[in-house]
Design an enzyme around this catalytic site. Structure first.
Site, PDB file in Angstrom:
ATOM      1  NE  ARG A 132       7.905   6.090  15.289  1.00  0.00           N
ATOM      2  CZ  ARG A 132       8.834   6.436  14.425  1.00  0.00           C
ATOM      3  NH1 ARG A 132       8.570   6.427  13.144  1.00  0.00           N
ATOM      4  NH2 ARG A 132      10.021   6.764  14.826  1.00  0.00           N
ATOM      5  CE  LYS A 189       7.279   5.606   5.482  1.00  0.00           C
ATOM      6  NZ  LYS A 189       6.547   6.591   6.241  1.00  0.00           N
ATOM      7  CE  LYS A 203      11.445   3.804   7.047  1.00  0.00           C
ATOM      8  NZ  LYS A 203      11.227   4.666   8.182  1.00  0.00           N
ATOM      9  CD  GLU A 238      -1.002  -0.499   3.715  1.00  0.00           C
ATOM     10  OE1 GLU A 238      -1.795   0.313   4.159  1.00  0.00           O
ATOM     11  OE2 GLU A 238      -0.852  -1.654   4.161  1.00  0.00           O
TER      12      GLU A 238
END
Ligand SMILES: [Zn+2]
Ligand SMILES: [Zn+2]
Lengths: 381, 530
Positions: free
Chosen positions: B248, B228, B399, B226
């Site tokens: 985070r 990022k 990523k 998908e």
């Protein structure tokens, strides 16, 4: 009649008109008086050199076959209308402050100095004068050196711990002065001491002039590194982390420098340990040394010049900054301007010439960068 | 405090992870419980409130050292750290202290409500009883921002070793909204009841950067992909009829994004979603600029809520019907997520992160190229059979960012760094050609090796044309490739543009000055990607 100053500051260096000589000049001149053998003070290309007996051997080693005359500390020479003498600066073995007297007026150029004895250099001697030329490498109140025996104990303790764990200890220290000072402070009963070629060459020069140093083993390309596990290795900072040091296997790295007083710099070096050991005066030493000269006029040559001069002015001195090409205590390769030696290959030195890669000429196109009009405004944002 | 100062020194003296864990584990094994708890709190970013302003601290330190304030102020940027500057500048302590870390934290906390003169007396008294490192720690406790070069992960590992409790379990216990005042070491670490804290998030799973493309990974059929999204990573927790949003960085952001309260009306209780908070308009992400206006605001004015409304673009489901499902395969979690969100209307302010269809890596590479236009930073690859791990672990999540944009620019100003880089020139201003002129358009501080920084520092010293305070104008001679993630219009800058995350990618020794990029080139990039 206005008298000419005893010393003036010129594009070539500190100049004495009455004696027609320079002190620590950075461009070629006929006659140069040299405070000490570091590369930013003792440079190539002078017609004649004058330095202390003790500084002579290192200068010959570094500068080759030069026209060098040497004098004893305190011995007065007449040069033109000036009387000059050399007095211990406590910076490295052979280092001197140069006292110049003309018509009863006394100026002292101190080069680099520290006032705390280091066990190797001739101890700093305060010289009364009317004008004093000082460095300010560590001219900020955050620099206050610990007693040296504490630092020495830290170094030996670190070495002992490393040796017990089977690790080699590397200390980065510049090869004239600091390396020998570290060497002299080591407890040789812990283990063998190895030295990088650049350090060992200076050691040899110093031993030959009667300075006692512990026994050392020169690291040569065929040295069996494995046979010296747990040794102490002293090398110029630039050699650490290079191929030169990798062959020793498990190792711990330390740097010995006044800059190690700052946590940020200690961390940037990414060594394991920083030992606060400097050949330059700390804040209190600078202030005390200046007070003891009795001088009213102070010239600040290198280091935190603007800040230190402002401070001195507030203390009632007539202090000014002068631009020179002297450098303070460098952590990096630039300070290690060693002569190329047959027995130390370039790779062994792990050295980079900062001039070489930088000196690419800009393409000569009509674009003239002189007119970058709206540049200055943005810089400070 | 001496014990804690020794720990600090041990951590500071090594760059080796194992040595740091050893030092911490030793400390956790020996320190009093209250000190252990405070150490955990400090190392996970929980610190006591600042009770004294830094202005006062500077003034008192200068006074105590008998120095003018200006000299203190000149020294501070060179040291780069206020707490350290104070610790170094003060005269040696007159006596010693055997009190604990917890004692000194209590001491700093009591300062808050006191009148200024009383604060001064107490701070000076403390400085007079502490050695240099202890003083540094004490000052850090007052000024905040305590970094010890130890990540929470490392601290957790050491704590696991000292207590014998599983590391993953510990990291879960350490999350959430606790402070040493609200709990004890015993309650938090040793006898923890997971149901006690509704708001407690799961540790985030972080992807590794894929540098060389996906060809080295297994069969494309094993992977899901998908885009990022370029927003703020967030974990949305719906439990007990309440909602919580965690960043985070383990910061509770619930109040900053009130839009996400709506999720509770459409998604069942006992749900935890992982996703990206995005500013959202017309069913597409807005620029990061828009989101930036929302960051750092504890409460949001109405106007901003309409100018830059947010949604959570969800991509994982961690808790379903009140059960932790992190060890189920991604494909299964994703299917549950999809089922849940497809039933949600737009008012829920939840959006599913769409999957990318691809049969081979070439197709995915082509899709990745569309990222920038879609407001994404690249693509994410997730192994279909992977559990949701905690922390940054290699292997299951990758990523694959789009290549950064680059321009070649001319170095025109240099400034010395501070702290870690105090004796180097590290802060540079770069310019592009505008006809005959060089127009500054960005600054950059990072990307060069230490050796390169030393080399350019030596060059700057010899090639300074003019000084403006700490800034040196240098001879235009060197060209650097500047890499950046985005470009925006900016009326605040003379050049009219601002770059996102600029850094020095390469020192272009090979590039003549005249071949650096122009302002027209930059404006073209702005038109394409701004
Ligand atoms: Zn020197
Ligand atoms: Zn010097």
């Amino acid at each position: 009649m206005t008298r000419e100053p005893v010393l003036t500051f010129t594009e070539r260096g500190i100049y004495c008109p009455a004696g027609d000589f320079y002190i620590d000049p950075w461009r070629p001149v006929d006659r140069a008086l040299i405070t000490h053998g570091h590369a930013d003070h003792a440079r190539d290309g002078m017609g004649r050199y004058l330095a202390t007996h003790a500084a002579g051997p290192v200068m010959r080693h570094r500068l080759g076959d030069i026209a060098l005359e040497t004098v004893a500390y305190g011995e007065v020479r007449r040069i033109g209308d000036a009387s000059v003498s050399f007095h211990p600066a406590g910076h490295v073995p052979g280092s001197a402050q140069i006292r110049v007297e003309v018509g009863g007026e006394v100026w002292v150029a101190s080069g680099d100095y520290k006032t705390t004895p280091d066990g190797l250099s001739e101890a700093f001697e305060p010289v009364r004068c009317h004008a004093f030329i000082t460095e300010s490498t560590f001219g900020l109140p955050v620099f206050k050196w610990k007693p040296q025996d504490e630092v020495v104990a830290e170094i030996n303790e670190w070495w002992r711990t490393n040796r017990e764990a089977g690790r080699t200890s590397f200390i980065g220290a510049y090869s004239l002065g600091k390396a020998q000072r570290v060497l002299a402070s080591l407890d040789a009963s812990i283990g063998p001491i190895l030295t990088h070629g650049a350090v060992e060459n200076t050691n040899a020069v110093m031993r030959a002039q009667g300075i006692t140093l512990p026994d050392t083993v020169r690291v040569t390309p065929d040295l069996d590194a494995k046979a010296h596990a747990g040794a102490m290795v002293i090398a110029p900072p630039s050699a650490l982390g290079s191929n030169w040091s990798r062959r020793f296997g498990a190792a711990s790295t330390g740097f010995a420098s006044g800059w190690m007083a700052l946590r940020g710099i200690r961390r940037r070096r990414s060594g394991d340990r920083g030992f606060v050991m400097s050949d330059h005066a700390d804040w209190d030493e600078l202030n005390r040394a200046i007070a003891e000269t009795g001088a009213e006029r102070i010239f600040v040559t290198h280091g935190y010049t603007a800040i230190f001069a402002r401070w001195l002015n507030e203390q009632g001195y007539d202090a000014a900054v002068v631009e020179t090409e002297y450098e303070g205590e460098s952590l990096d390769a630039e300070a290690e301007a060693e002569p190329s030696e047959a027995n130390v290959s370039a790779e062994d030195e792990g050295k980079v010439d900062p001039n070489e890669a930088v000196a690419t000429k800009p393409a000569s196109k009509s674009k003239s960068p002189k007119k970058n009009k709206n540049t200055s405004g943005d810089a400070g944002e | 405090m001496k014990r804690f100062a020794r720990l600090f020194t041990r951590l500071d003296q090594t760059t080796k992870t194992t040595a740091k864990v050893d030092a911490l584990a030793d400390y956790f094994g020996a320190a009093p419980e209250a000190d252990r708890l405070w150490t955990i709190a400090l190392l996970s970013g929980r610190r006591p409130r600042r009770g004294v302003t830094t202005t006062l601290l500077r003034r008192w330190a200068a006074e105590r050292a008998g120095l003018p304030l200006w000299l203190f102020e000149e020294s501070y940027p060179i040291v780069g750290d206020l707490a350290e500057t104070i610790a170094l500048i003060l005269p040696d302590a007159q006596s010693e202290s055997d009190e604990s870390l917890a004692y000194w934290i209590g001491y700093t906390k009591e300062l808050g409500p006191l009148p200024e003169e009383e604060k001064r007396v107490r701070v000076l008294a403390a400085w007079d009883r502490l050695g240099t490192t202890e003083r540094f720690v004490f000052n850090k406790l007052i000024t905040g921002g305590f970094r010890m070069g130890v990540s929470q992960k490392l601290m957790t590992r050491a704590l696991a070793r000292a207590t014998g409790i599983d590391e993953a379990e510990l990291s879960h216990r350490l999350m959430g909204d606790w402070s040493p005042d609200s709990t004890s070491f015993e309650a938090l670490i040793l006898t923890h009841d997971p149901s006690a804290d509704l708001s407690k998030p799961y540790p985030f799973y972080l992807a590794y950067q894929l540098d060389d493309g996906p060809e080295g990974l297994s069969d494309p059929a094993d992977w899901s992909a998908e885009h990022k999204w370029d927003g703020i990573r967030g974990q949305l927790i719906l439990r007990g009829g309440r909602h919580f949003l965690w960043s985070r960085g383990e910061e509770l952001m619930t109040d900053r994004f009130p839009e996400l309260a709506a999720a509770g009306d459409f998604v069942p209780d006992g749900t935890v979603l992982d996703g990206e908070v995005l500013a959202w308009a017309d069913e597409a992400p807005m620029s990061f600029n828009a989101l930036q206006k929302r960051i750092g605001r504890k409460t949001v004015p109405k106007k901003l809520l309409t100018e830059a409304p947010v949604v959570l673009r969800a991509y994982d489901l961690l808790e379903h019907e009140g059960r932790d499902i992190r060890d189920r395969p991604f494909a299964e979690r994703r299917a549950l997520l999809q089922g849940m969100l497809s039933a949600c209307p737009p008012e829920a302010n939840l959006r599913l992160s769409p999957l990318l269809e691809f049969d081979d890596w070439d197709r995915l590479a082509a899709l990745r190229e569309t990222s920038r236009q879609l407001g994404a930073e690249g693509v994410m690859l997730k192994r279909l059979d992977s559990p949701y791990l905690s922390g940054r672990k290699k292997g299951d999540w990758w990523k694959w960012k789009v290549d950064p944009l680059t321009v070649d620019a001319v170095l025109i100003y240099a400034q010395q760094g501070s702290g870690r880089r105090a004796n180097l020139f590290t802060d540079f201003t770069f310019a592009a050609w505008d006809g005959e002129d060089l127009v500054p358009f960005t600054k950059a501080y990072s990307g060069l090796t230490d050796a390169e920084f030393r080399q350019i520092t030596a060059w700057v010293r010899r090639n300074t044309l003019q000084r403006f305070g700490p800034v040196r104008q240098v001879k235009p001679q060197h060209v650097f490739e500047i890499a950046f993630e985005g470009i925006q219009e900016s009326p605040r800058h003379k050049s009219g543009i601002a770059l996102r995350f600029p850094r020095m990618a390469r020192w272009r020794h090979d590039k003549p000055l005249a071949e650096a990029n122009t302002m027209d080139d930059l404006r073209a990039l702005l038109a394409a990607y701004g």
